[in-house]
Design an enzyme around this catalytic site. Structure first.
Site, PDB file in Angstrom:
ATOM      1  N   GLY A  35      -6.316   4.674  10.334  1.00 24.71           N
ATOM      2  CA  GLY A  35      -7.117   3.452  10.174  1.00 24.71           C
ATOM      3  C   GLY A  35      -7.398   3.064   8.738  1.00 24.71           C
ATOM      4  O   GLY A  35      -8.178   2.141   8.477  1.00 24.71           O
ATOM      5  N   THR A  36      -6.738   3.746   7.782  1.00 22.46           N
ATOM      6  CA  THR A  36      -6.980   3.382   6.372  1.00 22.46           C
ATOM      7  C   THR A  36      -6.566   1.937   6.099  1.00 22.46           C
ATOM      8  O   THR A  36      -7.247   1.212   5.374  1.00 22.46           O
ATOM      9  CB  THR A  36      -6.192   4.304   5.406  1.00 22.46           C
ATOM     10  OG1 THR A  36      -4.870   4.447   5.912  1.00 22.46           O
ATOM     11  CG2 THR A  36      -6.843   5.654   5.277  1.00 22.46           C
ATOM     12  N   GLY A  37      -5.446   1.521   6.701  1.00 19.48           N
ATOM     13  CA  GLY A  37      -4.933   0.171   6.433  1.00 19.48           C
ATOM     14  C   GLY A  37      -5.862  -0.903   6.988  1.00 19.48           C
ATOM     15  O   GLY A  37      -6.181  -1.885   6.312  1.00 19.48           O
ATOM     16  N   CYS A  38      -6.312  -0.714   8.245  1.00 21.40           N
ATOM     17  CA  CYS A  38      -7.228  -1.690   8.869  1.00 21.40           C
ATOM     18  C   CYS A  38      -8.501  -1.782   8.045  1.00 21.40           C
ATOM     19  O   CYS A  38      -9.030  -2.870   7.791  1.00 21.40           O
ATOM     20  CB  CYS A  38      -7.597  -1.254  10.286  1.00 21.40           C
ATOM     21  SG  CYS A  38      -6.178  -0.856  11.309  1.00 21.40           S
ATOM     22  N   THR A  92      -6.623  10.193   8.098  1.00 21.63           N
ATOM     23  CA  THR A  92      -6.294   8.918   7.458  1.00 21.63           C
ATOM     24  C   THR A  92      -5.982   7.822   8.481  1.00 21.63           C
ATOM     25  O   THR A  92      -5.476   6.769   8.118  1.00 21.63           O
ATOM     26  CB  THR A  92      -5.069   9.077   6.517  1.00 21.63           C
ATOM     27  OG1 THR A  92      -3.990   9.599   7.304  1.00 21.63           O
ATOM     28  CG2 THR A  92      -5.359   9.985   5.356  1.00 21.63           C
ATOM     29  N   LYS A 133       0.833  -1.208   0.000  1.00 15.78           N
ATOM     30  CA  LYS A 133       0.000   0.000   0.000  1.00 15.78           C
ATOM     31  C   LYS A 133       0.868   1.259   0.000  1.00 15.78           C
ATOM     32  O   LYS A 133       1.832   1.334   0.752  1.00 15.78           O
ATOM     33  CB  LYS A 133      -0.870   0.031   1.273  1.00 15.78           C
ATOM     34  CG  LYS A 133      -1.774  -1.168   1.416  1.00 15.78           C
ATOM     35  CD  LYS A 133      -2.446  -1.193   2.776  1.00 15.78           C
ATOM     36  CE  LYS A 133      -1.479  -1.395   3.910  1.00 15.78           C
ATOM     37  NZ  LYS A 133      -2.141  -1.625   5.211  1.00 15.78           N
TER      38      LYS A 133
HETATM   39  N1  LIG Z   1      -4.823  10.373   1.449  1.00 18.95           N
HETATM   40  C1  LIG Z   1      -5.267   9.280   0.823  1.00 18.95           C
HETATM   41  N2  LIG Z   1      -6.093   9.372  -0.243  1.00 18.95           N
HETATM   42  C2  LIG Z   1      -6.550   8.275  -0.872  1.00 18.95           C
HETATM   43  N3  LIG Z   1      -6.225   7.031  -0.512  1.00 18.95           N
HETATM   44  C3  LIG Z   1      -5.402   6.865   0.539  1.00 18.95           C
HETATM   45  C4  LIG Z   1      -4.874   7.967   1.265  1.00 18.95           C
HETATM   46  N4  LIG Z   1      -4.084   7.501   2.271  1.00 18.95           N
HETATM   47  C5  LIG Z   1      -4.131   6.152   2.171  1.00 18.95           C
HETATM   48  N5  LIG Z   1      -4.890   5.772   1.128  1.00 18.95           N
HETATM   49  C6  LIG Z   1      -5.209   4.417   0.710  1.00 18.95           C
HETATM   50  O1  LIG Z   1      -5.630   3.721   1.868  1.00 18.95           O
HETATM   51  C7  LIG Z   1      -5.218   2.372   1.809  1.00 18.95           C
HETATM   52  C8  LIG Z   1      -4.373   2.045   3.050  1.00 18.95           C
HETATM   53  O2  LIG Z   1      -3.059   2.494   2.805  1.00 18.95           O
HETATM   54  P1  LIG Z   1      -2.010   3.027   3.856  1.00 18.95           P
HETATM   55  O3  LIG Z   1      -0.701   3.017   3.162  1.00 18.95           O
HETATM   56  O4  LIG Z   1      -2.477   4.323   4.431  1.00 18.95           O
HETATM   57  O5  LIG Z   1      -2.113   1.895   4.956  1.00 18.95           O
HETATM   58  P2  LIG Z   1      -1.573   1.917   6.431  1.00 18.95           P
HETATM   59  O6  LIG Z   1      -0.419   2.855   6.542  1.00 18.95           O
HETATM   60  O7  LIG Z   1      -1.385   0.500   6.807  1.00 18.95           O
HETATM   61  O8  LIG Z   1      -2.809   2.515   7.223  1.00 18.95           O
HETATM   62  P3  LIG Z   1      -2.925   2.864   8.780  1.00 18.95           P
HETATM   63  O9  LIG Z   1      -3.052   4.360   8.831  1.00 18.95           O
HETATM   64  O10 LIG Z   1      -4.180   2.186   9.209  1.00 18.95           O
HETATM   65  O11 LIG Z   1      -1.719   2.334   9.456  1.00 18.95           O
HETATM   66  C9  LIG Z   1      -4.459   2.237   0.501  1.00 18.95           C
HETATM   67  O12 LIG Z   1      -5.310   1.752  -0.498  1.00 18.95           O
HETATM   68  C10 LIG Z   1      -3.995   3.646   0.205  1.00 18.95           C
HETATM   69  O13 LIG Z   1      -3.759   3.862  -1.160  1.00 18.95           O
HETATM   70  C1  LIG Z   2      -5.119  -1.288  17.554  1.00 17.87           C
HETATM   71  C2  LIG Z   2      -4.520  -0.765  16.311  1.00 17.87           C
HETATM   72  N1  LIG Z   2      -4.413  -1.587  15.250  1.00 17.87           N
HETATM   73  C3  LIG Z   2      -3.871  -1.128  14.099  1.00 17.87           C
HETATM   74  C4  LIG Z   2      -3.434   0.163  13.991  1.00 17.87           C
HETATM   75  C5  LIG Z   2      -2.805   0.645  12.699  1.00 17.87           C
HETATM   76  O1  LIG Z   2      -3.488   1.662  12.144  1.00 17.87           O
HETATM   77  C6  LIG Z   2      -3.569   1.005  15.112  1.00 17.87           C
HETATM   78  N2  LIG Z   2      -3.146   2.292  15.081  1.00 17.87           N
HETATM   79  N3  LIG Z   2      -4.108   0.516  16.250  1.00 17.87           N
HETATM   80 MG   LIG Z   3      -1.400   5.186   6.346  1.00 25.86          MG
END
Ligand SMILES: Nc1ncnc2c1ncn2[C@@H]1O[C@H](COP(=O)(O)OP(=O)(O)OP(=O)(O)O)[C@@H](O)[C@H]1O
Ligand SMILES: Cc1ncc(CO)c(N)n1
Ligand SMILES: [Mg+2]
Length: 568
Positions: free
Chosen positions: A282-285, A280, A247
């Site tokens: 929690g986007t990954g979860c 943003t 990602k």
């Molecule tokens: N500002 C943004 N605009 C559009 N899409 C986004 C944006 N930020 C993240 N994404 C999308 O969100 C999804 C999760 O990606 P990201 O790289 O943010 O994951 P992460 O870092 O594991 O998330 P988390 O913040 O939960 O740790 C991907 O599909 C990414 O392209």
């Molecule tokens: C509990 C928990 N799981 C995953 C993430 C990653 O976004 C977070 N910040 N907190």
């Molecule tokens: Mg992120």
């Protein structure tokens, strides 16, 4: 009289102490996770009155094996993850994402975090044995389609999970290798890297690291470009998952948010709009839970990933101006769709590409000529075997069209045939149609998706491979390709012929329906081409007054050839 504050309460379940204070540290201290001491044997065996009752009734009921997990009425995702007290990430994000996409979400809590928009203030790890017990409770009783993992704080937790998955296999496993929060706080011991790589990845259907996690998994290689992300996806694939998604949400400033998908052979770059927002967290979860929800509904992996990415983008867009908390990274609104119609979201649970097989398109001019209503034309098409219907009304007044569309929605619903509206997103919303079909000069599929939400079918007319690629990028569900033959129902519509249809079908990542001048005498020759992705023929209700006969003939011709093409 001043009284002393009450002592902190311990969480109790089944008469047993739940969480031992294994870990509590500030965000500035390094992650130090200690395995929790096992509960004393007496405490371990002690049971409340309630659990004694349950134990007594289950042991008296029979000496035979426990019943198998009971089928669920919904797609079911089990998330194995940590709680985020701020509600934006972790278990809370997973439950909201699954709910938004129409999946049931059960949850095994691996850790409780004290967390907000500023970062992670503390972590309290759930003892491994209690994680095993939660897994056992859910997996032994309810049938789980997909397991999605988030925060797995220690090697022991990963091992417990692997053992449970071997004991209770599920349809798919989505592993989001959460290691560090965006605020920079460690969520997993660094020693878990090795069990992730050596044990969990080999069981996973998809692994979804962000760039930082991908880098750590590969010994801190530096990842700065999309090309680096491709190499990382390829290396992570070697650990054994069926698919990898690296990602790019956290890649340095770029106008696109690019993720790299790898299936072991092909790299696919998923380009989304980068939404300018601080929200943003929690986007990954969310992404991983959406993938899990779509897989639980039966979607193919790439489609599940696309739906998930579109959902995240839409949710970020709707939440971009929210101000929550005082820290740098806020949560977003997973349930934005509840605030605007239509109320059903997620990929269309009933849309299957083979519904494109016999695609009826109404034609307002012809309806007038033959003195029939749109409703009559649709009824006849369905009786003749149409598997999907598009209302293409160029001349009607809006109110008249909407009334007719509402009546057609009822007819189609009772026959289980999806109804699409040509071009008019407003009509589709107002009559709650199943989707919209757009041409190259209409609103783009991406804009239509934004308005309709992820739950609707979107088709795009395409004449070139580039247009087909764009339709896919924009999140369309299928493309219409033509005119295959010269047509009388569309002015200035160049004929592509078989060669043009072939070029586009071969290049398309989406299912294709052939359109333009198709009738009972030539439909067979189109299907006979046996082109990959070509799922059906579209037919405008034009040629005769009795379209029922036309349809029945077309159906026979198409079905015969389709069966033949599939045999070859
Ligand atoms: N500002 C943004 N605009 C559009 N899409 C986004 C944006 N930020 C993240 N994404 C999308 O969100 C999804 C999760 O990606 P990201 O790289 O943010 O994951 P992460 O870092 O594991 O998330 P988390 O913040 O939960 O740790 C991907 O599909 C990414 O392209
Ligand atoms: C509990 C928990 N799981 C995953 C993430 C990653 O976004 C977070 N910040 N907190
Ligand atoms: Mg992120």
């Amino acid at each position: 009289m001043a009284s002393a504050p009450p002592p902190p309460q311990e969480a109790v379940h089944s008469g047993r102490r739940l969480l031992s204070p294994t870990l509590f540290f500030s965000s500035s201290s390094p992650l130090r996770l200690r395995p929790s001491p096992p509960p004393p044997p007496s405490a371990h065996r002690r049971r409340s009155r309630y659990s004694r009752l349950v134990a007594a009734s289950s042991s008296s009921s029979s000496s035979s094996a426990p019943p198998p997990p009971r089928e669920m009425p919904w797609p079911h995702v089990l998330t194995v993850a940590g709680s985020d007290s701020g509600g934006g990430a972790g278990i809370q994000a997973d439950i909201k994402a699954c709910a938004a996409l129409g999946a049931y979400c059960s949850s095994v809590v691996t850790a409780v975090t004290a967390q907000n928009t500023a970062g992670v203030q503390g972590i309290h790890v759930v003892p491994e044995e209690f994680i095993r017990e939660q897994l056992n409770s859910v997996l032994s009783d309810m049938s789980v389609d997909v397991v999605k993992t988030g925060m797995l704080p220690s090697i022991g937790v990963v091992k417990v999970l692997c053992e449970s998955l071997k004991k209770f296999p599920v349809k798919a496993l989505v592993v989001d290798p959460v290691m560090v929060s965006t605020s920079g706080d460690a969520l997993s011991e660094s020693s878990t890297l090795s069990v992730y790589r050596d044990e969990l990845f080999a069981m996973a259907d998809i692994v979804t690291p962000n760039v930082k996690e991908a880098s750590r998994l590969l010994g801190n290689v530096s990842l700065h470009t999309v090309s680096d992300m491709r190499s990382a996806a390829e290396s992570i694939y070697k650990f054994g998952p069926k698919y990898v998604l690296v990602k790019g949400g956290d890649m340095p400033e770029s106008s696109d948010a690019v993720d790299v998908f790898f299936d072991g052979k092909e790299f696919i770059e998923l380009h989304g709009r980068r939404i300018k927002t601080r929200n943003t967290h929690g986007t990954g979860c969310t992404l991983a839970s959406c993938i899990a929800s779509e897989l639980a509904k039966g979607a193919k992996m790439l489609h599940a990933v696309q739906v998930a990415k579109n959902f995240v983008e839409s949710a970020l867009h709707h939440s971009k101006d929210l101000i929550i908390g005082n820290g740098p990274q806020g949560p977003f609104d997973h349930l934005f769709k509840l605030k605007s119609p239509p109320y059903n979201v997620g990929s269309h649970q009933n849309f299957k590409p083979d519904q494109l097989f016999l695609y009826a398109v109404t034609d307002s001019g012809m309806n007038k000529k033959w003195g029939r209503s749109i409703k009559e034309a649709v009824q006849a098409a369905i009786e003749g075997g149409a598997t999907i219907v598009q209302l293409r009304e160029k001349d009607s007044e809006t109110r008249e069209f909407l009334e007719a569309a509402k009546a057609c929605v009822e007819i189609c619903k009772s026959s289980g045939v999806p109804l699409l509206i040509n071009d008019r997103v407003d009509i589709a919303l107002a009559c709650n149609a199943d989707g919209v079909h757009v041409g190259q000069s209409d609103m783009s599929a991406r804009e239509v998706r934004e308005l309709l939400g992820p739950g609707k079918i979107i088709g795009v007319s395409c004449k070139t491979p580039a247009q087909a690629q764009q339709a896919w990028n924009d999140g369309a569900d299928y493309i219409g390709c033509g005119g295959v033959f010269p047509t009388t129902t569309k002015a200035n519509n160049p004929t592509l012929g078989f060669e043009g249809l072939k070029t586009v079908s071969l290049a398309s990542k989406l299912p294709v329906v052939a359109i333009g001048g198709i009738n009972a005498s030539n439909a067979g020759s189109v299907i006979e081409l046996g082109l990959p992705n070509l799922m059906g023929v579209a037919y405008a209700l034009v040629e005769s007054q009795d379209e029922r006969v036309d349809y029945a003939e077309l159906h026979v011709a198409a079905e015969g050839e389709f069966a033949e093409a599939q045999r070859l």
